[in-house]
Design a protein around this motif. Structure first.
Motif, PDB file in Angstrom:
ATOM      1  N   TYR A  29      10.436   5.031 -10.273  1.00  0.00           N
ATOM      2  CA  TYR A  29      11.307   3.994  -9.716  1.00  0.00           C
ATOM      3  C   TYR A  29      12.173   3.373 -10.819  1.00  0.00           C
ATOM      4  O   TYR A  29      13.381   3.201 -10.652  1.00  0.00           O
ATOM      5  N   GLN A  38      -2.578  13.194  -5.823  1.00  0.00           N
ATOM      6  CA  GLN A  38      -2.987  11.793  -5.945  1.00  0.00           C
ATOM      7  C   GLN A  38      -2.679  11.268  -7.345  1.00  0.00           C
ATOM      8  O   GLN A  38      -2.264  10.120  -7.504  1.00  0.00           O
ATOM      9  N   SER A  76       0.101   8.030  -8.214  1.00  0.00           N
ATOM     10  CA  SER A  76      -0.509   6.792  -8.692  1.00  0.00           C
ATOM     11  C   SER A  76       0.562   5.718  -8.883  1.00  0.00           C
ATOM     12  O   SER A  76       1.752   5.997  -8.984  1.00  0.00           O
ATOM     13  N   ARG A  77       0.112   4.503  -8.935  1.00  0.00           N
ATOM     14  CA  ARG A  77       1.022   3.367  -9.080  1.00  0.00           C
ATOM     15  C   ARG A  77       1.861   3.486 -10.358  1.00  0.00           C
ATOM     16  O   ARG A  77       3.060   3.218 -10.356  1.00  0.00           O
ATOM     17  N   GLU A  78       1.233   3.915 -11.447  1.00  0.00           N
ATOM     18  CA  GLU A  78       1.952   4.024 -12.715  1.00  0.00           C
ATOM     19  C   GLU A  78       3.038   5.096 -12.645  1.00  0.00           C
ATOM     20  O   GLU A  78       4.150   4.891 -13.143  1.00  0.00           O
ATOM     21  N   GLN A  79       2.708   6.237 -12.041  1.00  0.00           N
ATOM     22  CA  GLN A  79       3.697   7.318 -11.928  1.00  0.00           C
ATOM     23  C   GLN A  79       4.874   6.898 -11.048  1.00  0.00           C
ATOM     24  O   GLN A  79       6.027   7.160 -11.374  1.00  0.00           O
ATOM     25  N   LEU A  80       4.576   6.255  -9.921  1.00  0.00           N
ATOM     26  CA  LEU A  80       5.640   5.821  -9.022  1.00  0.00           C
ATOM     27  C   LEU A  80       6.495   4.738  -9.663  1.00  0.00           C
ATOM     28  O   LEU A  80       7.724   4.726  -9.505  1.00  0.00           O
ATOM     29  N   GLN A  81       5.873   3.837 -10.402  1.00  0.00           N
ATOM     30  CA  GLN A  81       6.628   2.776 -11.076  1.00  0.00           C
ATOM     31  C   GLN A  81       7.554   3.368 -12.136  1.00  0.00           C
ATOM     32  O   GLN A  81       8.702   2.949 -12.274  1.00  0.00           O
ATOM     33  N   ASN A 105       0.832  -1.198   0.000  1.00  0.00           N
ATOM     34  CA  ASN A 105       0.000   0.000   0.000  1.00  0.00           C
ATOM     35  C   ASN A 105       0.866   1.247   0.000  1.00  0.00           C
ATOM     36  O   ASN A 105       1.934   1.284   0.578  1.00  0.00           O
ATOM     37  N   ASN A 106       0.350   2.277  -0.632  1.00  0.00           N
ATOM     38  CA  ASN A 106       1.027   3.562  -0.669  1.00  0.00           C
ATOM     39  C   ASN A 106       0.491   4.391   0.492  1.00  0.00           C
ATOM     40  O   ASN A 106      -0.611   4.920   0.445  1.00  0.00           O
TER      41      ASN A 106
END
Length: 132
Positions: free
Chosen positions: A70, A58, A62-67, A2-3
């Motif tokens: 990373y 937010q 998002s998961r896509e932005q953080l991925q 979880n973020n």
């Protein structure tokens, strides 16, 4: 996983929604008793601005932005610089091991081993010159 930052932003957004709801409920009473129309409209505008900022954060979290971030940091930046650094380290070790170490050994041999051999020869020569 979880973020937790996104989770906290969701909680803040929910709190702001509750504040806006409470402001709209007591809006009439406050206007009548305090004559505070500007205060409530400013507060409502600020909560709307805050919710807009939270919405933008937010989207960035998002998961896509953080991925994507990373992947860029780990694979592009860290791996490339680590491999470059490792290549320079190996090159330096080769230069030191193959070039400077034998040179240092030769210099030390000349400095410490050869003078002791020469000193015995010079002692013999000195004794011969004294005998003559």
């Amino acid at each position: 996983g979880n973020n937790w930052i996104l989770f906290d932003m969701n909680r803040v957004e929910e709190t702001l929604d509750k504040v806006r709801t409470k402001i709209s409920i007591i809006d009439v009473e406050v206007r009548e008793s305090c004559n505070a129309i500007n205060v409530l409209s400013n507060t409502d505008a600020r909560t709307i601005d805050s919710q807009g900022a939270i919405g933008r954060m937010q989207a960035e979290m998002s998961r896509e932005q953080l991925q994507a971030a990373y992947t860029h940091v780990v694979y592009s930046d860290l791996c490339r610089s680590m491999i470059d650094g490792l290549a320079w380290w190996v090159l330096l070790q080769l230069l030191l091991g193959a070039g400077l170490l034998p040179l240092l050994a030769g210099l030390l041999h000349q400095q410490f081993v050869l003078p002791s051999d020469q000193s015995e020869e010079s002692k013999d020569a000195l004794e011969m010159s004294q005998l003559a």
